[in-house]
Write a protein that holds these residues in place. Structure first.
Motif, PDB file in Angstrom:
ATOM      1  N   GLU B  36       0.832  -1.333   0.068  1.00  0.00           N
ATOM      2  CA  GLU B  36       0.028   0.052   0.086  1.00  0.00           C
ATOM      3  C   GLU B  36       1.065   1.342  -0.166  1.00  0.00           C
ATOM      4  O   GLU B  36       0.495   2.347  -0.429  1.00  0.00           O
ATOM      5  CB  GLU B  36      -1.001  -0.050   1.336  1.00  0.00           C
ATOM      6  N   TRP B  37       1.934   1.284   0.582  1.00  0.00           N
ATOM      7  CA  TRP B  37       2.775   2.383   0.704  1.00  0.00           C
ATOM      8  C   TRP B  37       3.160   2.791  -0.667  1.00  0.00           C
ATOM      9  O   TRP B  37       3.460   4.186  -0.866  1.00  0.00           O
ATOM     10  CB  TRP B  37       3.912   2.425   1.802  1.00  0.00           C
ATOM     11  N   THR B  39       1.683   3.025  -3.227  1.00  0.00           N
ATOM     12  CA  THR B  39       0.254   3.595  -4.335  1.00  0.00           C
ATOM     13  C   THR B  39       0.195   5.023  -4.111  1.00  0.00           C
ATOM     14  O   THR B  39       0.570   5.448  -2.986  1.00  0.00           O
ATOM     15  CB  THR B  39      -0.911   2.992  -3.612  1.00  0.00           C
ATOM     16  N   GLY B  42      -1.823   5.680  -1.220  1.00  0.00           N
ATOM     17  CA  GLY B  42      -1.159   5.475   0.060  1.00  0.00           C
ATOM     18  C   GLY B  42      -0.145   6.859   0.172  1.00  0.00           C
ATOM     19  O   GLY B  42      -0.297   7.318   1.479  1.00  0.00           O
ATOM     20  N   ALA B  45      -2.631   9.594   1.340  1.00  0.00           N
ATOM     21  CA  ALA B  45      -3.115   9.235   2.642  1.00  0.00           C
ATOM     22  C   ALA B  45      -1.924   9.833   3.664  1.00  0.00           C
ATOM     23  O   ALA B  45      -2.264  10.229   4.689  1.00  0.00           O
ATOM     24  CB  ALA B  45      -3.275   7.731   2.698  1.00  0.00           C
ATOM     25  N   LEU B  46      -0.477   9.240   3.363  1.00  0.00           N
ATOM     26  CA  LEU B  46       0.460   9.760   4.447  1.00  0.00           C
ATOM     27  C   LEU B  46       0.616  11.114   4.313  1.00  0.00           C
ATOM     28  O   LEU B  46       0.682  11.925   5.629  1.00  0.00           O
ATOM     29  CB  LEU B  46       1.732   9.112   4.089  1.00  0.00           C
ATOM     30  N   ARG B  48      -1.549  13.495   3.865  1.00  0.00           N
ATOM     31  CA  ARG B  48      -2.590  14.012   4.716  1.00  0.00           C
ATOM     32  C   ARG B  48      -2.554  13.534   6.089  1.00  0.00           C
ATOM     33  O   ARG B  48      -2.747  14.658   7.089  1.00  0.00           O
ATOM     34  CB  ARG B  48      -3.928  13.399   3.928  1.00  0.00           C
ATOM     35  N   ALA B  49      -2.057  12.190   6.489  1.00  0.00           N
ATOM     36  CA  ALA B  49      -1.820  12.225   7.829  1.00  0.00           C
ATOM     37  C   ALA B  49      -1.170  13.012   8.452  1.00  0.00           C
ATOM     38  O   ALA B  49      -1.127  13.460   9.643  1.00  0.00           O
ATOM     39  CB  ALA B  49      -1.440  10.675   7.946  1.00  0.00           C
ATOM     40  N   LYS B  54      -1.514  13.163  12.245  1.00  0.00           N
ATOM     41  CA  LYS B  54      -2.056  11.683  12.758  1.00  0.00           C
ATOM     42  C   LYS B  54      -0.797  11.012  12.675  1.00  0.00           C
ATOM     43  O   LYS B  54      -0.860   9.567  13.209  1.00  0.00           O
ATOM     44  CB  LYS B  54      -3.073  11.121  11.683  1.00  0.00           C
ATOM     45  N   ILE B  55       0.342  11.193  12.022  1.00  0.00           N
ATOM     46  CA  ILE B  55       1.582  10.391  11.928  1.00  0.00           C
ATOM     47  C   ILE B  55       2.815  11.260  11.777  1.00  0.00           C
ATOM     48  O   ILE B  55       2.561  12.705  11.459  1.00  0.00           O
ATOM     49  CB  ILE B  55       1.438   9.550  10.553  1.00  0.00           C
ATOM     50  N   THR B  58       8.202   9.312   9.901  1.00  0.00           N
ATOM     51  CA  THR B  58       8.735   8.100  10.028  1.00  0.00           C
ATOM     52  C   THR B  58       9.865   7.849   8.964  1.00  0.00           C
ATOM     53  O   THR B  58       9.583   8.408   7.799  1.00  0.00           O
ATOM     54  CB  THR B  58       7.904   7.002  10.266  1.00  0.00           C
ATOM     55  N   GLU B  60       9.963   5.238   7.153  1.00  0.00           N
ATOM     56  CA  GLU B  60       8.857   4.764   6.270  1.00  0.00           C
ATOM     57  C   GLU B  60       8.448   5.577   5.190  1.00  0.00           C
ATOM     58  O   GLU B  60       8.485   5.418   3.896  1.00  0.00           O
ATOM     59  CB  GLU B  60       7.748   3.934   6.569  1.00  0.00           C
ATOM     60  N   ILE B  61       8.127   6.572   6.023  1.00  0.00           N
ATOM     61  CA  ILE B  61       7.721   8.085   4.765  1.00  0.00           C
ATOM     62  C   ILE B  61       8.738   8.390   4.121  1.00  0.00           C
ATOM     63  O   ILE B  61       8.501   8.600   2.924  1.00  0.00           O
ATOM     64  CB  ILE B  61       6.849   9.105   5.917  1.00  0.00           C
TER      65      ILE B  61
ATOM     66  N   LEU C  28      -1.774   2.621   7.023  1.00  0.00           N
ATOM     67  CA  LEU C  28      -2.054   2.467   5.452  1.00  0.00           C
ATOM     68  C   LEU C  28      -2.658   1.354   5.123  1.00  0.00           C
ATOM     69  O   LEU C  28      -3.615   1.400   4.093  1.00  0.00           O
ATOM     70  CB  LEU C  28      -0.661   2.345   4.668  1.00  0.00           C
ATOM     71  N   TYR C  29      -2.904   0.463   5.866  1.00  0.00           N
ATOM     72  CA  TYR C  29      -3.865  -0.794   5.769  1.00  0.00           C
ATOM     73  C   TYR C  29      -4.801  -0.393   6.625  1.00  0.00           C
ATOM     74  O   TYR C  29      -5.804  -1.442   7.013  1.00  0.00           O
ATOM     75  CB  TYR C  29      -3.196  -2.084   6.046  1.00  0.00           C
ATOM     76  N   TYR C  31      -7.392   1.617   6.027  1.00  0.00           N
ATOM     77  CA  TYR C  31      -8.473   2.276   5.003  1.00  0.00           C
ATOM     78  C   TYR C  31      -8.777   1.439   4.179  1.00  0.00           C
ATOM     79  O   TYR C  31      -8.018   0.843   3.634  1.00  0.00           O
ATOM     80  CB  TYR C  31      -8.247   3.771   4.960  1.00  0.00           C
TER      81      TYR C  31
END
Lengths: 456, 382, 461
Positions: B36-37, B39, B42, B45-46, B48-49, B54-55, B58, B60-61, C28-29, C31
């Motif tokens: 997912e990361w 995509t 993804g 989403a990151l 945005r988070a 919310k995050i 990291t 991983e980001i 990430l998992y 949603y």
């Protein structure tokens, strides 16, 4: 009052005196594989069915559901029958909504009654199912046994047509599944579970089906071949083409012979391929032409086209094939094999060889577009001495089907054979789930015990 | 970039992503990684988070944001057209601000600061590709004044595998009697790598230098064989000169009958649209018009072409960050090329050539990869 | 079980690179394409049936939940790990194992994209009929779990009519085969029950699909209307005339606007509604049927009927339809799609009520739907960053479900119940009905390992 009488008086209380039969002569006529029921009940409403079943469950009485009795010989030997629950009084159309292409009806109605009523609406509609004995077979029985006919090639089977069901579960609960919308993913697809479940999970009371408008035109094309290989090559080309027949049936000579009463002028040859066509008028004419041309390539001997009454009569004769036989041959064995579609020709060939090798007559009718073969084994006179070899035959035929990823089900046979074979063929890896489902839904084990897969 | 700016600039854009997931079918990174990361969804989403707190940032980001080819196929196929790459680049800018990025980034930045190019070589070596060229005029293609500046770009100037591009292109221009010059040692990196690394503010010096040089030559037109230089100039530079990609310029020369095909090119070819030229600069027809004008040449399209062309794997400096991933994308690209049955794949970008032929060479796949300038030169003949 | 230990064990089963457990990955998992959120304990990417079996066996022994996931396009929160556990992502199991033309079957792993199979089949002149709008990315595992629909299901039926068998990993890791390449296998139709069970009964690791020769001819028409009602009446009239087209799709004005801003599909911006009507099958008589349909359209005040002249034009119309949901974000960032289904004759009436719900809550509603099968998709537009609006959206969604149920329909036609519509299940089912379903769940998954908290509401037993 003896204990059983007390149990049955409760039934009379629930559904009324007239609907409870205990007359020994009548009970005898309802025996299955020699097992006689103690009582026959005919509830008139779903609520009554619910109460009867709840009572039976409490008292641990064994119930076998029954429609018009066209399929009572199917399945394993029942373990015990206390009550035969007849759906004969559940015989109403509850919602005929042709505009929405749906119909809801109770399980005791015969398919013919339903079709007749649908044909009268507007330009005419139908429920695209053509199982055997439609004048007698009830909707409930057809669904419980997943009964089908040649037209399944185009329209599919019950699993493709049923969208809702009202069932009485063994605990007496009236359970509604699906609905009257053609698309529905609300909750589990419980209807699927009931199809072909032989009444082991619940009593089907009311069902909702998808309908179709009647086709503009119908016709039959009969093509005869000298060799099976030629017939099979023709059928192969049919299957891979963009043409859309509603059925493709291959018959061997013995089968054709037995059908002579229905087809006045059967084409000459050892194998007959019968193609059903229905749809837009223009497409019927063109398909007959093109298929005949393709047939010529594969060496047809004769081609005959049937329309209207003759067309109808032919397909009824195919569907009800065993009807004419049972009277003449009381020891008839009917088998249904399934296998990979492409193996239709090879299967027929091997079945013919095996029966001939044992000196037994076999009539074969194959749904050549679906990978289903019906075998009608016609034992000669001295049946008793042949039992062992018939059992051996069934084993061999089963083995052939299994080689092609299929199985063999004994649909009807004399009791002596039934006792020696598993009528459901080879057991499958998913049996443990099948058993768990039965245990969960019918923990008391009251519904149609002994007749389904694995003795369920 | 600071996190607050990220919110101001991109929150509304990223919020348009309603996670439908259609981008998964197209993203080259997801196609390979299957996580997912990887995509675009993804990545949205990151970002945005992070905006929503919310995050945190990291490791991983960092891995995620530095794995994007910038091909923008996701935006192309996204119904609300979410600009995921903008979020990715802005995210990298935030990371740069915190000095959180792959090690190689420092090396590139250092090279740009010391040499004004992405290689470790001194900038005077920008013209070494001429060594292998016959009949180089005395001015070594470096004139004080000229109508046209050919901006060679770092990769084509320094990397032997693709020096054939400037070698071919100057000959095409010569034969077409174009009054042109290159900037030689005075050409500096366009700044594209800095944008990719999230350090856009560091590119200003390069931009100003290059703009000034073009002005000094009094050029009316700047031509690029590198789609990324071309795209960067179009987006970030301020100049009166007309900016054209080599394909656009050669198309013009063909129309003006200055390019004449004496030889032709008797082969079936397929054309790969470089992301920065095609999807990102919307230049689709000129290369095809050129190829179709060449006698004998038969053009067949790939299953995904033009706006839907798949990235070669070399975009967004991915080859530098994660060569393995880049190679895996190239492998799929090569499959798609081979499915066309073409004898030659033509493109118009040095990076695409490096990625595609680099992979083919390593795996000993028989695949002929040519830049469009080479095809034109060969078709012109003598 | 603590996460570190769990990860350690799973790494032994599938390798380090195939277990994800960083905070970022857990986010990430959490949603899917719905409005719900959860958080798994870790994510595993198996490469084979054996690995799936081992993972599930481990989870079963450790008492950990397992949630299957494909592309995460679920619209009802079915893939959300609401109670934690292991998310099994099938992106690595994406091989088409077999295209068996002569037996008219294909065998695929659960991670294969629907369209990928269709493209592979096209070479043989074959098709797999179901066509969910997300087909380019929806996986077969997801189609299996959700019993996905799509426009062509009007004529060809939904996913369940095209999945004939599966290899299934049971709750304890046992692998069984249900159905098969052959038809009518004896025993309960477990394939039929598993399809649409939203990953709560078992996980499929292989699927056997029905494929068929591509229809000889296809004709696609776009009918343009000045009122939604006329378009709705046309739908009933076509079926009433005895014609069952391959598709009967409707888009309303707001949807048209969003779609046309995204791609130029060719829908007129000033129309109140358009219908996409497609016929397929034998070429004979198709023109005559098309004319009959046009007549019916005219009788119902159609403004214009355009036939797609080229395959490209046809594809463009379908691209517009398939991208309709995503395109809605051009208008507002988020949408809630209500997947109610009603008998098709009830469409106009229900539609009016749907719009009333929109007005009541002051929310814009766009409509795209499979009109032919009475499957509505009202899209309630909003911005999920606005909490008050989000609250209203859920209320409005529930109200729309209710009115579908009251019109003799149901609360989901193809998107599933998932997390979203559990309590609305009681709009259409009695506690007895739900109780029966629970028995099925108990038979397949007595320890509630698979996708807990989905589909079935709590009931008093």
């Amino acid at each position: 009052m003896p204990k059983t009488d007390k149990l049955f008086s409760k039934l009379r209380e629930i559904i009324g005196e007239a609907n409870v039969i205990q007359d020994p002569d009548k009970l005898k006529a309802y025996a299955i594989d020699g097992k006689k029921p103690k009582v026959i009940v005919s509830p008139g409403t779903i609520d009554e069915v619910s109460k009867v079943v709840a009572h039976a469950n409490q008292q641990h009485l064994f119930i076998t559901p029954r429609g018009n009795g066209t399929k009572m010989g199917m399945g394993g030997i029942p373990k015990k029958i206390d009550i035969i629950l007849s759906t004969s009084q559940l015989n109403r159309i509850t919602d005929s909504d042709c505009e929405n292409l749906t119909l809801s009806a109770e399980s005791g109605m015969t398919l013919d009654e339903v079709q007749k009523s649908l044909a009268k609406v507007g330009k005419g509609y139908f429920l695209p199912l053509d199982p055997p004995f439609t004048e007698k077979a009830t909707l409930g029985g057809i669904i419980a046994t997943n009964s089908s006919g040649p037209k399944r090639l185009l329209y599919g089977t019950v699993r493709d047509l049923i969208i809702g069901a009202k069932t009485v579960f063994p605990n007496g609960d009236i359970v509604v599944s699906g609905g009257k919308t053609v698309k529905n993913v609300s909750g589990y697809d419980m209807c699927k579970l009931l199809i072909g479940s032989y009444g082991t999970l619940g009593i089907l009371c009311e069902m909702t089906f998808k309908l179709l408008p009647l086709p503009e035109k119908e016709a039959t094309l009969l093509l005869s071949f000298a060799k099976l290989e030629e017939a099979d090559n023709f059928v192969r080309e049919m299957r891979g083409s963009q043409l859309i027949p509603s059925s493709i049936e291959t018959l061997n000579a013995i089968a054709v012979q037995k059908m002579k009463y229905a087809i006045s002028m059967p084409p000459n040859g050892n194998y007959l391929v019968a193609i059903g066509l229905e749809g837009v008028a223009e497409s019927i004419d063109r398909q007959i032409f093109e298929m005949s041309e393709i047939g010529k390539k594969h060496g047809i001997l004769e081609a005959v086209t049937l329309y209207s009454e003759k067309h109808q009569a032919f397909w009824i004769a195919i569907r009800d094939f065993s009807k004419g036989l049972t009277e003449k041959c009381p020891n008839l064995i009917s088998l249904k094999s399934n296998f990979l579609i492409s193996k239709s020709g090879e299967m027929l060939e091997s079945y013919e060889k095996i029966t001939q090798g044992l000196g037994i007559d076999g009539a074969f009718i194959s749904h050549a577009g679906n990978g289903i073969l019906y075998s009608y084994i016609l034992p000669a006179k001295n049946f008793r001495s042949k039992i062992e070899s018939l059992v051996e035959l069934i084993g061999k035929l089963t083995f052939e089907a299994m080689k092609n990823e299929g199985n063999l089900v004994v649909e009807s046979s004399p009791l002596s054979i039934k006792k020696k074979v598993d009528v459901w063929g080879q057991s499958r890896s998913d049996y443990l789930v099948v058993r768990r489902l039965k245990e969960q839904i019918d923990p008391g084990g009251i519904l149609n015990i002994g007749r389904f897969v694995g003795g369920i | 970039m600071k996190q607050e700016e990220l919110k101001t600039l991109l929150y509304d854009e990223i919020a348009k992503c309603n996670r439908c997931g259609f981008c998964l079918a197209h993203c080259p990174i997801y196609t390979i990684m299957g996580r997912e990361w990887a995509t675009p969804r993804g990545k949205n989403a990151l970002v945005r988070a992070i905006i929503e707190g919310k995050i945190g940032w990291t490791p991983e980001i960092e891995d995620t944001l530095f794995r994007c080819t910038g091909c923008r196929l996701c935006t192309q196929t996204c119904f609300p057209a979410v600009e995921t790459n903008q979020g990715v680049l802005a995210g990298r800018a935030c990371l740069a601000d915190m000095h959180q990025y792959p090690k190689i980034v420092d090396r590139v930045v250092e090279a740009l600061e010391n040499n004004f190019n992405i290689s470790d070589e001194p900038n005077e070596d920008r013209t070494l590709w001429m060594d292998f060229l016959k009949n180089v005029p005395e001015h070594m293609y470096q004139k004080e004044k000229a109508e046209v500046v050919y901006f060679v770009g770092c990769v084509a100037a320094f990397f032997p595998l693709v020096q054939k591009i400037p070698q071919a292109f100057v000959q095409v221009l010569d034969k077409s009697k174009v009054d042109f010059t290159i900037l030689g040692g005075e050409e500096w990196c366009c700044g594209f790598p800095l944008i990719q690394m999230g350090m856009e503010e560091k590119m200003q010096k390069l931009v100003e230098h290059n703009q000034e040089k073009v002005k000094q030559v009094s050029a009316k037109t700047v031509v690029f064989a590198c789609p990324s230089c071309f795209h960067t100039w179009k987006e970030k530079y301020n100049t009166n000169a007309e900016l054209l990609h080599s394909t656009q310029y050669m198309e013009r020369l063909i129309n003006e009958k200055k390019i004449v095909f004496n030889n032709g090119f008797n082969k079936t070819v397929t054309y790969h649209d470089p992301c920065d030229l095609g999807r990102n600069s919307k230049v689709f027809d000129p290369p095809r018009n050129i190829l179709n004008a060449i006698p004998g040449l038969k053009l067949v399209e790939m299953a995904n072409n033009r706006q839907l062309c798949n990235c070669c794997g070399g975009g967004g400096d991915l080859e530098m960050i994660d060569p393995e991933l880049s190679a895996a994308i190239a492998e799929r690209k090569i499959q798609e090329i081979q499915d066309t049955g073409a004898e030659v794949v033509v493109t118009s970008c040095q990076q695409c050539i490096r990625t595609i032929s680099g992979y083919a060479r390593k795996k000993e796949i028989d695949l002929k990869v040519m830049d469009i300038t080479e095809v034109v030169l060969e078709a012109m003949g003598s | 079980m603590d996460r570190e230990k769990m990860v350690e064990e799973l790494v032994k089963l599938v390798g380090k690179e195939n277990v994800l457990s960083s905070e970022t990955d857990l986010y990430l998992y959490g949603y899917d394409a719905s409005l719900f959120r959860g958080k798994p304990d870790c994510i595993v990417l198996p490469g084979s049936t054996e690995e799936v079996s081992k993972i599930v066996k481990f989870a079963h022994e450790a008492g950990v939940h397992v949630v299957g996931r494909g592309s995460g396009t679920n619209l009802s929160g079915g893939t959300i790990p609401t109670q934690g556990g292991i998310v099994v992502h099938f992106s690595r199991m994406n091989r088409i194992l077999e295209i068996d033309i002569e037996n008219q079957r294909a065998v695929v792993e659960p991670g294969v994209f629907t369209l990928a199979l269709k493209n592979a089949l096209a070479r043989y002149g074959y098709v797999y009929q179901p066509d969910p709008a997300s087909e380019k990315v929806s996986t077969f595992g997801g189609n299996f779990g959700e019993n996905s629909g799509g426009p062509h299901c009007l004529k060809y039926g939904v996913t369940t009519n095209h999945i004939l068998g599966a290899e299934v990993v049971l709750y304890n890791g046992d692998v069984v085969h249900v159905g098969g390449k052959t038809l009518d296998n004896p025993g309960y139709d477990l394939t039929g029950v598993l399809v649409g069970s939203e990953g709560t009964l078992g996980i499929a690791t292989k699927l056997i699909l029905r494929i068929m020769p591509k229809p000889e001819a296809v004709k696609t028409m776009l009918a343009i209307y000045n009122t939604l009602e006329d378009a709705g009446k046309t739908v009933s009239a076509i079926i009433g005339d005895g014609i069952v087209p391959a598709t009967l799709e409707m888009l309303d004005r707001l949807t048209i606007k969003a779609v046309e801003e995204s791609i130029h599909a060719g829908f007129p911006l000033d129309a109140e509604a358009v219908l996409i009507i497609e016929l397929d099958g034998l070429k004979d008589g198709m023109e005559r049927l098309a004319e009959r349909i046009m007549e019916i359209c005219k009788k119902n005040n159609v403004r214009e009927v355009k036939a797609a002249k080229t395959e490209a034009e046809r594809m463009q119309l379908w691209a517009g339809r398939k991208g309709a949901f995503g395109a809605i974000a051009r208008l507002r960032p988020n949408y809630l799609v209500c997947d109610g289904t009603v008998p098709r004759t009830k469409l106009p009436e229900v539609l009016t009520k749907v719009m009333e719900v929109g007005r009541k809550y002051d929310l814009s509603i766009a409509n795209v739907f499979h009109a032919g099968d009475g499957n509505l998709h009202p899209l309630i537009l909003f911005d999920e960053r606005n909490e008050e609006e989000l609250r209203k959206v859920h209320l409005a969604g529930s109200e729309i479900m209710k009115l579908c149920a009251e019109a003799g329909g149901t609360i989901s036609g193809e998107h599933g119940i998932g997390t979203e519509k559990k309590k609305e299940m009681l709009f259409v089912f009695t506690p007895q009905d739900i109780g029966a379903m629970k028995k099925v769940k108990m038979a397949f998954d007595p320890e509630d390992i698979y996708n807990p908290g989905k589909v079935l509401p709590e009931i008093q037993e």
